[in-house]
Design a protein around this motif. Structure first.
Motif, short mmCIF file in Angstrom:
data_model
loop_
_atom_site.label_atom_id
_atom_site.label_comp_id
_atom_site.label_asym_id
_atom_site.label_seq_id
_atom_site.Cartn_x
_atom_site.Cartn_y
_atom_site.Cartn_z
N THR A 1 51.44 19.16 63.65
CA THR A 1 50.80 19.86 62.55
C THR A 1 50.08 18.84 61.68
N GLY A 2 48.86 19.18 61.28
CA GLY A 2 48.11 18.32 60.37
C GLY A 2 47.67 19.11 59.15
N LEU A 3 47.57 18.45 58.03
CA LEU A 3 47.05 19.04 56.79
C LEU A 3 45.86 18.21 56.35
N GLU A 4 44.73 18.87 56.10
CA GLU A 4 43.50 18.19 55.69
C GLU A 4 42.82 18.97 54.58
N ILE A 5 42.43 18.26 53.52
CA ILE A 5 41.88 18.92 52.34
C ILE A 5 40.45 19.40 52.53
N ASP A 6 39.67 18.70 53.36
CA ASP A 6 38.26 19.04 53.52
C ASP A 6 38.08 20.02 54.67
N PRO A 7 37.51 21.21 54.42
CA PRO A 7 37.40 22.22 55.49
C PRO A 7 36.60 21.75 56.70
N ALA A 8 35.48 21.06 56.47
CA ALA A 8 34.66 20.61 57.60
C ALA A 8 35.41 19.58 58.44
N THR A 9 36.13 18.69 57.79
CA THR A 9 36.91 17.69 58.51
C THR A 9 38.06 18.35 59.26
N ALA A 10 38.70 19.35 58.66
CA ALA A 10 39.76 20.08 59.35
C ALA A 10 39.22 20.78 60.59
N ASP A 11 38.01 21.32 60.51
CA ASP A 11 37.39 21.94 61.68
C ASP A 11 37.21 20.91 62.81
N LEU A 12 36.78 19.71 62.46
CA LEU A 12 36.64 18.66 63.47
C LEU A 12 37.98 18.31 64.08
N ALA A 13 39.03 18.27 63.27
CA ALA A 13 40.37 17.96 63.80
C ALA A 13 40.81 19.03 64.79
N ARG A 14 40.55 20.30 64.49
CA ARG A 14 40.91 21.37 65.42
C ARG A 14 40.12 21.23 66.73
N ALA A 15 38.82 20.94 66.60
CA ALA A 15 38.01 20.77 67.80
C ALA A 15 38.48 19.57 68.61
N ASN A 16 38.88 18.50 67.94
CA ASN A 16 39.37 17.32 68.65
C ASN A 16 40.68 17.61 69.36
N ALA A 17 41.55 18.40 68.74
CA ALA A 17 42.80 18.77 69.41
C ALA A 17 42.51 19.53 70.69
N ALA A 18 41.56 20.46 70.62
CA ALA A 18 41.20 21.22 71.82
C ALA A 18 40.57 20.33 72.87
N ALA A 19 39.69 19.43 72.46
CA ALA A 19 39.00 18.56 73.41
C ALA A 19 39.96 17.62 74.11
N ASN A 20 41.08 17.30 73.46
CA ASN A 20 42.07 16.41 74.06
C ASN A 20 43.22 17.16 74.72
N GLY A 21 43.05 18.47 74.90
CA GLY A 21 44.04 19.26 75.61
C GLY A 21 45.32 19.50 74.84
N MET A 22 45.26 19.49 73.51
CA MET A 22 46.46 19.67 72.71
C MET A 22 46.41 20.91 71.82
N ALA A 23 45.45 21.79 72.04
CA ALA A 23 45.31 22.96 71.18
C ALA A 23 46.54 23.85 71.21
N ASP A 24 47.27 23.84 72.33
CA ASP A 24 48.44 24.72 72.43
C ASP A 24 49.65 24.20 71.67
N ARG A 25 49.62 22.95 71.22
CA ARG A 25 50.76 22.41 70.48
C ARG A 25 50.35 21.68 69.20
N ALA A 26 49.10 21.89 68.78
CA ALA A 26 48.61 21.25 67.56
C ALA A 26 47.99 22.30 66.65
N ALA A 27 48.39 22.28 65.39
CA ALA A 27 47.81 23.17 64.38
C ALA A 27 47.34 22.32 63.21
N VAL A 28 46.12 22.58 62.74
CA VAL A 28 45.58 21.87 61.59
C VAL A 28 45.33 22.88 60.48
#
Length: 249
Positions: free
Chosen positions: A72-99
């Motif tokens: 789980t990650g917490l990020e204050i900036d919405p655009a940066t949080a969106d990038l973190a979610r996209a990066n989790a998916a791109a690295n095959g971790m979307a099923d176990r990572a929440a931002v």
């Protein structure tokens, strides 16, 4: 989300983790990788939380080393949080990572106080009164404290860790006295890990680990020497962490 033409994709852990981040402003480099390497591994299904996760570099490096962890990650900036979610998916971790998007001073409801086995952070290093902030918003937010000061980051690390759970942060060596003071009476088994730029040179960064609500004194770790004398190449020990996803143990 930041437009694609304003981003760049960087390789970490020798390409095991690929992170898209803003081309301008703050860009994650060595520090989040070292932070991730210093966080103890959890058992399968146990939960870890990164406060101020940015685009997810440390969180995903940890997830690559500890493949059974729930992230789980917490990020204050919405655009940066969106990038973190996209990066989790791109690295095959979307099923176990929440931002989650939110502030450590007013955490969103999705975070569970006392609910994480390991909590870690790479807070802004500079006190707001110590220097002039960068005119680039993202860089300023990452490097200079805003409303949340170091005491607030440490309080949040402790608040979200389970009893006897671990907390880890990377910070400037000249603020280790404040970190230790904030942990006194609230955490024990503290380990201070100096990060030496080269042998026989003062450490500029330290990693501090502790366990919430336990007794036990502090330990000064031998530390990690990053570069050889007169050389820009990493030492073997640093290379094992930065390229081969080894733990900083």
């Amino acid at each position: 989300m930041t437009p694609p033409d304003d981003t760049v994709t960087d390789r970490f852990l020798d390409g095991r983790v690929m992170v898209t981040q803003p081309r301008h402003g703050y860009r994650a480099a060595m520090d989040p990788v070292l932070l991730a390497a210093a966080v103890p591994a959890v058992r399968p299904g146990e939960r870890v939380l990164e406060l101020g996760c940015g685009v997810g570099t440390a969180l995903l490096c940890y997830g690559r080393r500890v493949p059974a962890a729930h992230l789980t990650g917490l990020e204050i900036d919405p655009a940066t949080a969106d990038l973190a979610r996209a990066n989790a998916a791109a690295n095959g971790m979307a099923d176990r990572a929440a931002v989650l998007t939110g502030d450590i001073l007013a955490p969103p409801e999705g975070l569970t106080p006392g609910g994480y086995h390991q909590v870690f952070a790479n807070p802004p290093y500079m006190d707001a009164a110590s220097g002039e902030a960068s005119p680039v918003e993202g860089r300023a937010r990452s490097n200079v404290e805003g409303d949340a000061r170091l005491k607030d980051w440490i309080a949040a690390l402790l608040a979200f860790a389970r009893p006897k759970g671990g907390i880890t942060l990377i910070h400037r060596a000249d603020r280790v006295d404040e970190i230790m003071a904030r942990l006194r009476g609230k955490a024990g088994e503290i380990t201070v890990i100096p990060l030496w730029p080269r042998a026989a040179t003062p450490a500029k960064r330290v990693i501090v680990r502790a366990r919430k609500g336990v007794r036990g004194g502090a330990i000064l770790h031998p530390g990690l020497v990053l570069h050889g004398e007169g050389d820009t190449r990493y030492t073997d020990a640093a290379s094992a962490i930065l390229r081969d996803a080894a733990a900083l143990d």
